[in-house]
Design an enzyme around this catalytic site. Structure first.
Site, PDB file in Angstrom:
ATOM      1  N   SER A 110      42.815  45.041 -18.341  1.00 31.06           N
ATOM      2  CA  SER A 110      41.830  45.077 -17.258  1.00 31.06           C
ATOM      3  C   SER A 110      40.480  45.631 -17.724  1.00 31.06           C
ATOM      4  O   SER A 110      40.418  46.506 -18.579  1.00 31.06           O
ATOM      5  CB  SER A 110      42.381  45.967 -16.139  1.00 31.06           C
ATOM      6  OG  SER A 110      41.354  46.346 -15.253  1.00 31.06           O
ATOM      7  N   GLN A 131      40.613  40.875 -19.379  1.00 30.89           N
ATOM      8  CA  GLN A 131      40.288  40.464 -18.013  1.00 30.89           C
ATOM      9  C   GLN A 131      38.903  40.976 -17.686  1.00 30.89           C
ATOM     10  O   GLN A 131      38.625  42.175 -17.796  1.00 30.89           O
ATOM     11  CB  GLN A 131      41.316  41.046 -17.023  1.00 30.89           C
ATOM     12  CG  GLN A 131      40.983  40.764 -15.563  1.00 30.89           C
ATOM     13  CD  GLN A 131      40.141  41.853 -14.932  1.00 30.89           C
ATOM     14  OE1 GLN A 131      40.369  43.032 -15.216  1.00 30.89           O
ATOM     15  NE2 GLN A 131      39.164  41.476 -14.108  1.00 30.89           N
ATOM     16  N   TYR A 133      35.711  41.472 -15.048  1.00 33.78           N
ATOM     17  CA  TYR A 133      35.081  41.461 -13.730  1.00 33.78           C
ATOM     18  C   TYR A 133      33.595  41.234 -13.950  1.00 33.78           C
ATOM     19  O   TYR A 133      32.977  41.916 -14.776  1.00 33.78           O
ATOM     20  CB  TYR A 133      35.274  42.802 -13.019  1.00 33.78           C
ATOM     21  CG  TYR A 133      36.592  42.935 -12.302  1.00 33.78           C
ATOM     22  CD1 TYR A 133      37.007  41.991 -11.366  1.00 33.78           C
ATOM     23  CD2 TYR A 133      37.413  44.034 -12.533  1.00 33.78           C
ATOM     24  CE1 TYR A 133      38.204  42.121 -10.689  1.00 33.78           C
ATOM     25  CE2 TYR A 133      38.628  44.182 -11.850  1.00 33.78           C
ATOM     26  CZ  TYR A 133      39.010  43.221 -10.933  1.00 33.78           C
ATOM     27  OH  TYR A 133      40.181  43.354 -10.262  1.00 33.78           O
ATOM     28  N   THR A 159      38.174  37.227 -13.355  1.00 38.53           N
ATOM     29  CA  THR A 159      38.802  37.349 -12.032  1.00 38.53           C
ATOM     30  C   THR A 159      37.811  36.958 -10.952  1.00 38.53           C
ATOM     31  O   THR A 159      36.688  37.473 -10.917  1.00 38.53           O
ATOM     32  CB  THR A 159      39.305  38.790 -11.823  1.00 38.53           C
ATOM     33  OG1 THR A 159      40.250  39.070 -12.852  1.00 38.53           O
ATOM     34  CG2 THR A 159      39.962  38.964 -10.460  1.00 38.53           C
ATOM     35  N   ARG A 168      42.826  47.837   1.895  1.00 38.39           N
ATOM     36  CA  ARG A 168      44.230  48.269   1.798  1.00 38.39           C
ATOM     37  C   ARG A 168      44.337  49.581   2.567  1.00 38.39           C
ATOM     38  O   ARG A 168      43.739  50.587   2.194  1.00 38.39           O
ATOM     39  CB  ARG A 168      44.641  48.416   0.340  1.00 38.39           C
ATOM     40  CG  ARG A 168      44.739  47.063  -0.358  1.00 38.39           C
ATOM     41  CD  ARG A 168      45.392  47.162  -1.709  1.00 38.39           C
ATOM     42  NE  ARG A 168      44.569  47.843  -2.676  1.00 38.39           N
ATOM     43  CZ  ARG A 168      43.601  47.252  -3.401  1.00 38.39           C
ATOM     44  NH1 ARG A 168      43.368  45.955  -3.280  1.00 38.39           N
ATOM     45  NH2 ARG A 168      42.902  47.943  -4.267  1.00 38.39           N
ATOM     46  N   LYS A 255      41.039  33.573 -13.197  1.00 35.08           N
ATOM     47  CA  LYS A 255      42.158  34.249 -12.523  1.00 35.08           C
ATOM     48  C   LYS A 255      41.839  34.462 -11.046  1.00 35.08           C
ATOM     49  O   LYS A 255      40.814  35.060 -10.718  1.00 35.08           O
ATOM     50  CB  LYS A 255      42.417  35.605 -13.181  1.00 35.08           C
ATOM     51  CG  LYS A 255      43.469  36.446 -12.476  1.00 35.08           C
ATOM     52  CD  LYS A 255      43.808  37.699 -13.242  1.00 35.08           C
ATOM     53  CE  LYS A 255      44.880  38.510 -12.556  1.00 35.08           C
ATOM     54  NZ  LYS A 255      44.391  39.312 -11.431  1.00 35.08           N
ATOM     55  N   HIS A 279      46.144  38.090  -6.180  1.00 33.90           N
ATOM     56  CA  HIS A 279      45.934  39.488  -6.561  1.00 33.90           C
ATOM     57  C   HIS A 279      47.102  40.364  -6.091  1.00 33.90           C
ATOM     58  O   HIS A 279      46.927  41.513  -5.705  1.00 33.90           O
ATOM     59  CB  HIS A 279      44.608  39.997  -5.971  1.00 33.90           C
ATOM     60  CG  HIS A 279      43.810  40.866  -6.911  1.00 33.90           C
ATOM     61  ND1 HIS A 279      42.918  40.370  -7.807  1.00 33.90           N
ATOM     62  CD2 HIS A 279      43.800  42.215  -7.104  1.00 33.90           C
ATOM     63  CE1 HIS A 279      42.370  41.373  -8.499  1.00 33.90           C
ATOM     64  NE2 HIS A 279      42.904  42.504  -8.097  1.00 33.90           N
ATOM     65  N   ARG A 282      46.782  41.688  -2.527  1.00 37.46           N
ATOM     66  CA  ARG A 282      45.866  42.816  -2.331  1.00 37.46           C
ATOM     67  C   ARG A 282      44.510  42.395  -1.795  1.00 37.46           C
ATOM     68  O   ARG A 282      43.661  43.229  -1.526  1.00 37.46           O
ATOM     69  CB  ARG A 282      45.671  43.555  -3.664  1.00 37.46           C
ATOM     70  CG  ARG A 282      46.941  44.210  -4.151  1.00 37.46           C
ATOM     71  CD  ARG A 282      46.905  44.548  -5.633  1.00 37.46           C
ATOM     72  NE  ARG A 282      46.161  45.714  -6.003  1.00 37.46           N
ATOM     73  CZ  ARG A 282      46.602  46.967  -5.885  1.00 37.46           C
ATOM     74  NH1 ARG A 282      47.785  47.200  -5.380  1.00 37.46           N
ATOM     75  NH2 ARG A 282      45.857  47.990  -6.266  1.00 37.46           N
TER      76      ARG A 282
HETATM   77  C1  FMN Z   1      47.422  48.714  -9.268  1.00 39.98           C
HETATM   78  C2  FMN Z   1      46.856  47.356  -9.523  1.00 39.98           C
HETATM   79  C3  FMN Z   1      45.646  47.230 -10.183  1.00 39.98           C
HETATM   80  C4  FMN Z   1      45.138  45.966 -10.480  1.00 39.98           C
HETATM   81  N1  FMN Z   1      43.970  45.863 -11.189  1.00 39.98           N
HETATM   82  C5  FMN Z   1      43.510  44.637 -11.522  1.00 39.98           C
HETATM   83  C6  FMN Z   1      42.363  44.515 -12.332  1.00 39.98           C
HETATM   84  O1  FMN Z   1      41.776  45.497 -12.757  1.00 39.98           O
HETATM   85  N2  FMN Z   1      41.932  43.255 -12.623  1.00 39.98           N
HETATM   86  C7  FMN Z   1      42.572  42.127 -12.176  1.00 39.98           C
HETATM   87  O2  FMN Z   1      42.156  41.015 -12.458  1.00 39.98           O
HETATM   88  N3  FMN Z   1      43.684  42.230 -11.424  1.00 39.98           N
HETATM   89  C8  FMN Z   1      44.162  43.448 -11.092  1.00 39.98           C
HETATM   90  N4  FMN Z   1      45.296  43.545 -10.349  1.00 39.98           N
HETATM   91  C9  FMN Z   1      46.001  42.316  -9.957  1.00 39.98           C
HETATM   92  C10 FMN Z   1      47.002  41.916 -11.016  1.00 39.98           C
HETATM   93  O3  FMN Z   1      46.386  41.449 -12.181  1.00 39.98           O
HETATM   94  C11 FMN Z   1      47.940  40.811 -10.524  1.00 39.98           C
HETATM   95  O4  FMN Z   1      47.180  39.736 -10.032  1.00 39.98           O
HETATM   96  C12 FMN Z   1      48.925  41.281  -9.476  1.00 39.98           C
HETATM   97  O5  FMN Z   1      49.305  42.605  -9.702  1.00 39.98           O
HETATM   98  C13 FMN Z   1      50.131  40.381  -9.505  1.00 39.98           C
HETATM   99  O6  FMN Z   1      51.061  40.760  -8.586  1.00 39.98           O
HETATM  100  P1  FMN Z   1      52.334  41.670  -8.923  1.00 39.98           P
HETATM  101  O7  FMN Z   1      51.816  43.083  -9.003  1.00 39.98           O
HETATM  102  O8  FMN Z   1      53.190  41.471  -7.748  1.00 39.98           O
HETATM  103  O9  FMN Z   1      52.917  41.211 -10.231  1.00 39.98           O
HETATM  104  C14 FMN Z   1      45.840  44.811 -10.057  1.00 39.98           C
HETATM  105  C15 FMN Z   1      47.052  44.942  -9.401  1.00 39.98           C
HETATM  106  C16 FMN Z   1      47.574  46.191  -9.138  1.00 39.98           C
HETATM  107  C17 FMN Z   1      48.921  46.291  -8.465  1.00 39.98           C
END
Ligand code: FMN
Length: 386
Positions: A110, A131, A133, A159, A168, A255, A279, A282
């Site tokens: 990330s 990844q 941003y 992303t 959230r 992504k 995501h 989220r």
């Molecule tokens: C705590 C947390 C932090 C995340 N941070 C990022 C991030 O910095 N960049 C990003 O592209 N996705 C981020 N994501 C999304 C994840 O890359 C991914 O899309 C997602 O967690 C997939 O679902 P899963 O947790 O059920 O496997 C984050 C997800 C979580 C749970």
């Protein structure tokens, strides 16, 4: 209870992570947007498909390797980008990077990671994929791309589903994005999780390496988290992707696509692939699960470009279904975050073992020996479950 009895599947790490982490972080990892409907649907989506069991067929040696973006990886899944892993466990991002390297799969790191690409490359022997941003300031985005270039990263995942930050409610209750000082509520959360807090006292608050020493971001991962998420480009368009394409010579993957029309647009662009992702539930609440979207998105994207998927993957059977439906590779967020928070590197190793074993058993009970065979037969191997 022994380690191997306590942890039977990757979700068992979630409860263990919650026991070790202050609530503000456990909730941040676990939570979804608003009513958490998409978060729930991501899991329920897998139930829509059943697997066909075939018997009395000769089985060859098991081969779980999978090809994506012209590279063969030892497994068809790997750790996706999760922010601030080093906050949940000291050097959590390094530990995941080390185990991914040992398993022969890439790690996607990330933008909001504690340790940077170079540190993880040095300590794991493998340069993570990055990844990105997109920042409101194009020069800053360029500096992130330059860091990926300098480290020798081969792929950028940009992303695109976070231009608008969703809500959230768990984070709202805990004040996650607003932490500037240790409130009595936070002090209490920390005091009741002594193992995590003692590490903090001994080693100090970690920082996001990419922005360390930049005063605009403040000091410490929590202030930096708030600053970084305030800097996400809200004006994110295909034009920005084209600009990035001109700037970055490596592979480029988008992504956060979760609609077939956007996948069709991606098909016409000079990008190497997409990640179907919401995501992890989220961002937009009340979307479909990503697994349900695979067939229409694969049809819209065509077969030339790489198709990754994430969001809600917890089981070997989930991965098998996604690959049969047309995905090339699965990314997993929370499972590796929970595993590293709960048990460090041995947790991550166990997560890899469990998922690999689940995939192996599933394939063989379906009369298959490899991911290549699974992908060759595709959706024929599934039935609608009702
Ligand atoms: C705590 C947390 C932090 C995340 N941070 C990022 C991030 O910095 N960049 C990003 O592209 N996705 C981020 N994501 C999304 C994840 O890359 C991914 O899309 C997602 O967690 C997939 O679902 P899963 O947790 O059920 O496997 C984050 C997800 C979580 C749970």
């Amino acid at each position: 209870m022994s380690f191997s009895r306590r942890y039977q599947n990757v979700e068992d790490f979630a409860a263990a992570a919650r026991r070790r982490l202050p609530r503000i972080f456990a909730d941040y990892i676990e939570g979804g947007a608003f009513s958490e409907t998409t978060l729930r649907r991501n899991r329920e989506g897998f139930d829509a498909w059943a697997l066909r069991q075939r018997t009395l067929r000769p089985l060859g040696p098991l081969d779980l390797s999978a090809e994506v973006l012209g590279q063969r990886h030892a497994l068809p899944f790997g750790p996706g980008p999760v922010g601030f892993l080093g906050l949940y466990r000291r050097d959590g991002d390094v530990l995941i990077g080390q185990e991914a390297a040992a398993r022969g799969v890439p790690m996607v790191l990330s933008t909001f990671s504690i340790n940077g690409l170079k540190t993880i490359a040095e300590r794991s022997g493998q340069v993570p994929q990055f990844q990105l941003y997109i920042d409101i300031d194009a020069d800053w985005t360029d500096s992130y791309v330059a860091a990926a270039e300098e480290a020798g990263s081969d792929t950028i995942f940009v992303t695109v589903d976070t231009a608008i930050t969703s809500n959230r409610e768990r984070d709202g209750r805990n004040g996650f994005r607003a932490v500037t000082k240790i409130t009595p509520q936070l002090f209490w959360q920390f005091a009741t999780k002594p193992v995590w807090s003692l590490d903090l006292l001994r080693n100090g608050f970690p920082e996001v390496e990419l922005v360390t020493g930049r005063p605009e971001y403040g000091q410490g991962a929590l202030a930096q988290a708030a600053a970084l998420s305030g800097r996400l480009d809200k004006d994110l368009t295909w034009e920005k992707i084209r600009r990035l394409r001109d700037r970055w010579k490596g592979k480029l993957v988008i992504k956060g696509i979760s609609d077939a029309e956007d996948a069709a647009l991606a098909r016409a662009e000079d990008v190497d692939g997409i990640v179907i992702s919401n995501h992890g539930g989220r961002q937009l609440d009340h979307g479909l699960s990503t697994v349900e979207l695979i067939p229409e998105i694969r049809a819209a994207l065509g077969t030339e470009k790489a198709l990754y998927v994430d969001s809600g993957f917890r089981r070997g059977t989930d991965i098998v279904k996604a690959l049969a439906l047309g995905a090339d590779f699965v990314l997993m967020g929370r499972p590796f975050a929970w595993a590293v928070a709960a048990e460090g590197r041995r947790g991550v190793a166990a997560a890899f073992d469990m998922l690999s074993a689940e995939i192996g058993i599933t394939l063989q009970l379906m009369g298959l020996s490899s991911i290549a065979e699974l992908k060759a037969q595709g959706p024929e191997l599934l039935r609608r479950a009702g």
